[in-house]
Design an enzyme around this catalytic site. Structure first.
Site, PDB file in Angstrom:
ATOM      1  N   LYS A   1      40.834  45.936  46.343  1.00  0.00           N
ATOM      2  CA  LYS A   1      40.414  44.540  46.393  1.00  0.00           C
ATOM      3  C   LYS A   1      41.570  43.627  46.791  1.00  0.00           C
ATOM      4  O   LYS A   1      41.380  42.632  47.509  1.00  0.00           O
ATOM      5  CB  LYS A   1      39.844  44.118  45.042  1.00  0.00           C
TER       6      LYS A   1
ATOM      7  N   TYR B   1      40.896  51.134  42.537  1.00  0.00           N
ATOM      8  CA  TYR B   1      39.819  50.218  42.921  1.00  0.00           C
ATOM      9  C   TYR B   1      40.348  48.795  43.026  1.00  0.00           C
ATOM     10  O   TYR B   1      40.130  48.107  44.045  1.00  0.00           O
ATOM     11  CB  TYR B   1      38.679  50.285  41.906  1.00  0.00           C
ATOM     12  N   HIS B   2      41.024  48.319  41.988  1.00  0.00           N
ATOM     13  CA  HIS B   2      41.537  46.953  42.018  1.00  0.00           C
ATOM     14  C   HIS B   2      42.540  46.751  43.148  1.00  0.00           C
ATOM     15  O   HIS B   2      42.582  45.689  43.776  1.00  0.00           O
ATOM     16  CB  HIS B   2      42.172  46.604  40.669  1.00  0.00           C
TER      17      HIS B   2
ATOM     18  N   ARG C   1      32.694  50.052  43.493  1.00  0.00           N
ATOM     19  CA  ARG C   1      33.075  48.949  42.615  1.00  0.00           C
ATOM     20  C   ARG C   1      33.539  49.373  41.215  1.00  0.00           C
ATOM     21  O   ARG C   1      33.674  48.534  40.322  1.00  0.00           O
ATOM     22  CB  ARG C   1      31.917  47.969  42.494  1.00  0.00           C
TER      23      ARG C   1
ATOM     24  N   SER D   1      44.178  49.593  38.911  1.00  0.00           N
ATOM     25  CA  SER D   1      43.528  50.850  39.298  1.00  0.00           C
ATOM     26  C   SER D   1      43.513  50.906  40.815  1.00  0.00           C
ATOM     27  O   SER D   1      43.771  49.906  41.498  1.00  0.00           O
ATOM     28  CB  SER D   1      42.091  50.931  38.760  1.00  0.00           C
TER      29      SER D   1
ATOM     30  N   ILE E   1      29.156  50.850  56.788  1.00  0.00           N
ATOM     31  CA  ILE E   1      29.952  49.831  57.468  1.00  0.00           C
ATOM     32  C   ILE E   1      31.309  50.371  57.905  1.00  0.00           C
ATOM     33  O   ILE E   1      32.012  49.715  58.677  1.00  0.00           O
ATOM     34  CB  ILE E   1      30.125  48.575  56.600  1.00  0.00           C
TER      35      ILE E   1
ATOM     36  N   THR F   1      37.471  40.440  42.664  1.00  0.00           N
ATOM     37  CA  THR F   1      37.460  40.718  41.232  1.00  0.00           C
ATOM     38  C   THR F   1      38.598  39.990  40.540  1.00  0.00           C
ATOM     39  O   THR F   1      39.697  39.848  41.094  1.00  0.00           O
ATOM     40  CB  THR F   1      37.578  42.232  40.962  1.00  0.00           C
TER      41      THR F   1
ATOM     42  N   VAL G   1      30.284  41.421  34.861  1.00  0.00           N
ATOM     43  CA  VAL G   1      28.889  40.973  34.874  1.00  0.00           C
ATOM     44  C   VAL G   1      28.092  41.690  33.787  1.00  0.00           C
ATOM     45  O   VAL G   1      28.266  42.878  33.552  1.00  0.00           O
ATOM     46  CB  VAL G   1      28.251  41.234  36.252  1.00  0.00           C
TER      47      VAL G   1
END
Length: 477
Positions: free
Chosen positions: A269, A265-266, A184, A263, A159, A228, A295
């Protein structure tokens, strides 16, 4: 090793697959990975794009959206038409995405998966593997068709390549786009500079491309974006669902809830959320941001139908989540690895509730120009509480489960206040699967069933927030 966006250069025989040939500059390793014969995999950067031919199939026109709350099989259809709603699941080969794609297909939605299969490549790069054996995405889709008669379309590509994504949107014409298609893992984003850059580029640019594709080709499409709970951090006040009303110097306003990402990653988001909110305001995009908790679990009604539909189950220190990791550790006799003091508290949910929440969001879409935020979890636990639950459940199965504190590789509060609101999905009809003795027993037995596949060298954390640097490194043993 240079980390950059991917698109596969491959075609497949199954009629459900949309085949996209790509520039020679793109790597072929993901396509090779499907045959499990690739031993020297790498991500190659691409500085130029060449025009690509696309082979696509016809699709139906976009259906209108409804604001009436729906339940059950009604969710897949519009009141004004007997045609099923069309849902594009971006990242549909992953842990949450695969379960969601099957669930929606089973509920009567017309489903297409968009994925570059890079998550499988990460395992090969890092020497990791799913606890459960998982077959290729092509075999998964063929098996689903043979069992149910339902077709899931497949678009293989990245994408971050807007030309590819544009053709996928024009071909499928989705009513809703469920966006799981991001790197993720917080630990993965903290391995080294290249993984941090890859994570931010892949996640932020990919989401921007989805937003532009919606604006250009699917104006009525509803974006259901997986965010998240980690965006919020661990503030010393209650966490609201996306927005907070504050009074300051005598004036009151409702503002986005403050973000304290922990992080790279976060942080990606957080950037996504800001970009989505802006495009809702500027372009009239309709979007639901699902700030998901941690999860656990592996089976849904659909993935349990056949072994070729099995979902992945990560237990390593890079991609594994806390409860899943603890169950595997207990099954193989490894002490449960509690980071630091173990007071880290988060929201958790069963993967069966993940698919249920996504379905509810699709069935009850945001209005044009609306940016909604739902906190998607069902219960809160500290790491110590999870360890105690797994220890007790293991004892009932005759397992001697021990716990040990290990140095915390992350930079985070180990004891803190945590109280997050999560009412909006309940109001839409979410019936949660709460963590029970029977579910823990099932998870442990599942881990015991596949314990011979466990690589114990991958259990301990190997990525340090403070020690990461610019030099590329591997975390494999």
């Amino acid at each position: 090793m240079k980390m950059a966006h991917l698109i596969t250069n491959c075609s497949f025989s199954t009629s459900a697959v949309q085949t996209f040939s790509s520039s020679p500059n793109y790597c072929r390793s993901v396509g090779q990975l499907q045959n499990s014969k690739c031993s020297n995999l790498s991500l190659k950067s691409c500085s130029r794009r060449q025009k690509k031919p696309y082979v696509t199939c016809a699709s139906a026109a976009v259906q209108g959206q409804t604001q009436t709350p729906l339940t059950g099989s009604q969710q897949a259809y519009e009141h004004s038409s007997s045609k099923p709603k069309k849902v594009m699941v971006i990242g549909g080969d992953g842990y949450c995405g695969w379960a969601t794609a099957l669930h929606l297909s089973n509920k009567g939605y017309e489903v297409a998966i968009v994925d570059n299969l890079v998550r499988r490549l990460f395992d090969h790069q890092l020497g990791l593997d799913s606890l459960t054996p998982i077959t290729s995405i092509q075999n998964r889709i063929r098996r689903w068709k043979s069992l149910t008669g339902k077709t899931i379309q497949l678009f293989i590509g990245d994408i971050c390549d807007f030309e590819f994504l544009s053709e996928a949107f024009k071909s499928f014409e989705p009513d809703a786009a469920v966006h799981f298609g991001e790197q993720r893992s917080a630990p993965y984003s903290m391995i080294d500079r290249s993984r941090a850059v890859y994570t931010q580029h892949n996640n932020v640019i990919g989401t921007l491309n989805v937003l532009f594709a919606m604006k250009e080709y699917s104006e009525e499409c509803h974006l259901v974006k997986l965010g998240t709970m980690g965006e919020y951090g661990t503030p010393n006040i209650d966490i609201e669902e996306g927005f907070i009303t504050i009074t300051h110097n005598g004036r009151t306003d409702t503002l986005p809830y403050p973000k304290q990402a922990s992080s790279f990653y976060h942080l990606s988001k957080v950037h996504d959320s800001h970009n989505i909110a802006f495009t809702c305001k500027a372009w009239g995009i309709r979007a639901t941001d699902l700030n998901q908790g941690v999860v656990y679990g592996v089976r849904t009604d659909e993935t349990a139908m056949h072994e070729e539909l099995s979902n992945r189950f990560d237990y390593d220190g890079v991609f594994g989540t806390a409860l899943n990791r603890f169950c595997v550790q207990a099954a193989v006799g490894h002490p449960l690895t509690v980071y630091g003091k173990g007071g880290q508290t988060r929201g958790y949910l069963d993967i069966r509730d993940t698919v249920q929440c996504v379905e509810l969001a699709i069935a009850n879409p945001a209005k044009p120009g609306e940016f909604r935020v739902f906190n998607q979890f069902t219960e809160q636990f500290s790491v110590n509480e999870l360890a105690k639950l797994v220890t007790a459940a293991g004892a009932k199965l005759g397992l001697e489960v021990q716990t040990k504190s290990v140095p915390n590789p992350r930079v985070e509060a180990e004891e803190h206040y945590y109280n997050a609101k999560h009412t909006k999905l309940i109001e839409l009809g979410l019936v949660p699967h709460l963590l029970s003795d029977s579910l823990l027993d099932s998870l442990l037995n599942f881990a015991i069933q596949y314990k011979d596949r466990v690589d114990t060298a991958q259990i301990m954390p190997s990525v340090s927030w403070k020690k990461m640097g610019a030099k590329p490194r591997t975390v494999s043993v």
